[in-house]
Design an enzyme around this catalytic site. Structure first.
Site, PDB file in Angstrom:
ATOM      1  N   ASP A 179     -28.040   6.228   7.754  1.00  0.00           N
ATOM      2  CA  ASP A 179     -29.400   5.677   7.755  1.00  0.00           C
ATOM      3  C   ASP A 179     -29.362   4.223   7.281  1.00  0.00           C
ATOM      4  O   ASP A 179     -30.377   3.523   7.311  1.00  0.00           O
ATOM      5  CB  ASP A 179     -30.380   6.545   6.947  1.00  0.00           C
ATOM      6  CG  ASP A 179     -29.997   6.677   5.490  1.00  0.00           C
ATOM      7  OD1 ASP A 179     -28.925   6.178   5.098  1.00  0.00           O
ATOM      8  OD2 ASP A 179     -30.786   7.277   4.732  1.00  0.00           O
ATOM      9  N   SER A 180     -28.163   3.748   6.927  1.00  0.00           N
ATOM     10  CA  SER A 180     -27.966   2.311   6.688  1.00  0.00           C
ATOM     11  C   SER A 180     -28.276   1.506   7.949  1.00  0.00           C
ATOM     12  O   SER A 180     -28.392   0.281   7.887  1.00  0.00           O
ATOM     13  CB  SER A 180     -26.531   2.021   6.212  1.00  0.00           C
ATOM     14  OG  SER A 180     -25.597   2.586   7.100  1.00  0.00           O
ATOM     15  N   GLU A 182     -28.516  13.565   1.301  1.00  0.00           N
ATOM     16  CA  GLU A 182     -28.382  13.099  -0.080  1.00  0.00           C
ATOM     17  C   GLU A 182     -29.001  14.123  -1.014  1.00  0.00           C
ATOM     18  O   GLU A 182     -30.094  14.618  -0.765  1.00  0.00           O
ATOM     19  CB  GLU A 182     -29.108  11.748  -0.250  1.00  0.00           C
ATOM     20  CG  GLU A 182     -28.489  10.631   0.567  1.00  0.00           C
ATOM     21  CD  GLU A 182     -29.217   9.287   0.399  1.00  0.00           C
ATOM     22  OE1 GLU A 182     -30.096   9.161  -0.479  1.00  0.00           O
ATOM     23  OE2 GLU A 182     -28.898   8.367   1.171  1.00  0.00           O
ATOM     24  N   GLU A 238     -20.962   7.943  -3.847  1.00  0.00           N
ATOM     25  CA  GLU A 238     -21.278   6.514  -3.706  1.00  0.00           C
ATOM     26  C   GLU A 238     -21.459   5.874  -5.078  1.00  0.00           C
ATOM     27  O   GLU A 238     -22.253   6.352  -5.918  1.00  0.00           O
ATOM     28  CB  GLU A 238     -22.557   6.338  -2.855  1.00  0.00           C
ATOM     29  CG  GLU A 238     -22.926   4.869  -2.674  1.00  0.00           C
ATOM     30  CD  GLU A 238     -23.929   4.600  -1.562  1.00  0.00           C
ATOM     31  OE1 GLU A 238     -24.266   5.524  -0.795  1.00  0.00           O
ATOM     32  OE2 GLU A 238     -24.378   3.441  -1.460  1.00  0.00           O
ATOM     33  N   LYS A 259     -25.388  14.760   7.360  1.00  0.00           N
ATOM     34  CA  LYS A 259     -25.193  14.397   5.935  1.00  0.00           C
ATOM     35  C   LYS A 259     -26.562  14.340   5.287  1.00  0.00           C
ATOM     36  O   LYS A 259     -27.509  13.844   5.881  1.00  0.00           O
ATOM     37  CB  LYS A 259     -24.488  13.047   5.810  1.00  0.00           C
ATOM     38  CG  LYS A 259     -24.376  12.579   4.356  1.00  0.00           C
ATOM     39  CD  LYS A 259     -23.448  11.387   4.204  1.00  0.00           C
ATOM     40  CE  LYS A 259     -24.051  10.053   4.486  1.00  0.00           C
ATOM     41  NZ  LYS A 259     -25.225   9.703   3.652  1.00  0.00           N
ATOM     42  N   ASP A 271     -26.838  11.081   9.793  1.00  0.00           N
ATOM     43  CA  ASP A 271     -27.531  11.078   8.495  1.00  0.00           C
ATOM     44  C   ASP A 271     -28.943  11.624   8.657  1.00  0.00           C
ATOM     45  O   ASP A 271     -29.657  11.243   9.587  1.00  0.00           O
ATOM     46  CB  ASP A 271     -27.634   9.625   8.001  1.00  0.00           C
ATOM     47  CG  ASP A 271     -27.123   9.450   6.599  1.00  0.00           C
ATOM     48  OD1 ASP A 271     -26.908  10.451   5.891  1.00  0.00           O
ATOM     49  OD2 ASP A 271     -26.935   8.273   6.199  1.00  0.00           O
TER      50      ASP A 271
HETATM   51  O1  KIV Z   1     -26.055   5.352   5.411  1.00  0.00           O
HETATM   52  C1  KIV Z   1     -24.862   5.100   5.154  1.00  0.00           C
HETATM   53  O2  KIV Z   1     -24.237   4.222   5.742  1.00  0.00           O
HETATM   54  C2  KIV Z   1     -24.210   5.891   4.110  1.00  0.00           C
HETATM   55  C3  KIV Z   1     -22.869   5.437   3.630  1.00  0.00           C
HETATM   56  C4  KIV Z   1     -23.015   4.285   2.732  1.00  0.00           C
HETATM   57  C5  KIV Z   1     -22.095   6.536   3.019  1.00  0.00           C
HETATM   58  O3  KIV Z   1     -24.768   6.844   3.643  1.00  0.00           O
END
Ligand code: KIV
Length: 266
Positions: free
Chosen positions: A45-46, A116, A183, A114, A84
């Site tokens: 989600d970056s 969090e 992280e 993934k 994500d």
């Molecule tokens: O969103 C992302 O790129 C991440 C990484 C920093 C692990 O969660």
């Protein structure tokens, strides 16, 4: 290149061979990441901060994640893709979490998702795994919790915080998570969490003792000016892009572009 599978993850940790993961958000870069032999691509989600111009990951939607996961899948049909789960796609209920994770797999083409969070997401993790959706956990600095964490700060600095990281990691492992991203926690804390688990950890800003490393593609390539302390920098593409565009602009203004080879003749 042989595609990494969920069952290979614990074996990789046991053998000591490091796992390599980096983010990808579009088809051409996904093809390059696959060519480089990187084991896992994370459609993070970056994407919100690297591509979409947001100042955090909070505005990213399921539609954003699905579109970018589809693009990465088109560019790298053989890659192991982790999609994500964006902010508020799984926090409100288990049903919503399952529905949205299913969309990342069915519509996006991801192999795993993934999310969090720690023990509070063990039940969701277990239900996802039982529904056939592999789950990668994410502990330590959790960017979706920036407002409750009071900023992007290194986590796990106290003994109590390390104990909590270990118990959260174990709860996710028991629920069936195949891997856990850590992280921005001190190297010693990341080592302790890694040693407490059978499943691998993949670290970013966590030092040398995780079972693998993950980096954001734009940090690795120098595509953005922002340079986090933990980021590896293997190229300065942003600078190359600016110089190339300046040359194009100058040549058009000077009348030296297009050149003979760019012109169609009858
Ligand atoms: O969103 C992302 O790129 C991440 C990484 C920093 C692990 O969660």
């Amino acid at each position: 290149m042989k595609k990494t599978t969920v069952s290979a993850f614990a074996k990789r940790k046991a053998s000591g061979e490091k796992l390599v993961m980096c983010t990808a958000y579009d088809a051409p870069f996904a093809a390059a990441v696959l060519d480089a032999g990187i084991d896992i691509m994370l459609i993070g989600d970056s994407v919100g901060t690297t591509l979409l111009g947001y100042s955090s990951t909070l505005p990213v939607t399921m539609e954003d994640m699905i579109r970018h996961t589809q693009a990465v899948r088109r560019g790298a049909p053989e890659a192991f893709l982790v999609g994500d789960m964006p902010f508020m796609s799984y926090q409100s209920s288990i049903e919503e979490g399952i529905r949205n994770a299913g969309r990342l797999i069915k519509e996006g083409g991801a192999d795993a998702v993934k999310l969090e969070g720690g023990a509070e997401y063990a039940e969701l993790t277990s239900k996802l795994v039982r529904s056939g959706i592999p789950v990668m956990g994410h502990l330590g600095l959790m960017p979706q919790s920036v407002n409750t964490m009071g900023g992007y700060k290194v986590q796990g600095r106290s003994e109590e915080a390390v104990a909590k990281l270990i118990s959260d990691a174990k709860a996710l492992e028991s629920a069936g998570a195949f891997c856990i991203v850590l992280e921005c926690i001190p190297e010693s804390a990341a080592k302790a969490v890694t040693e407490s688990l059978t499943v691998p950890t993949i670290g970013i800003g966590c030092g040398r003792y995780c079972s693998g490393q993950v980096q954001v593609l734009h940090d690795l390539l120098g595509l953005l000016d922002f340079r986090p302390k933990h980021a590896g920098r293997y190229a300065e593409i942003g600078q190359i892009v600016r110089e190339a565009l300046r040359s194009y602009c100058e040549e058009v203004k000077a009348g030296t572009f297009p050149k003979d080879e760019n012109i169609f003749n009858k």
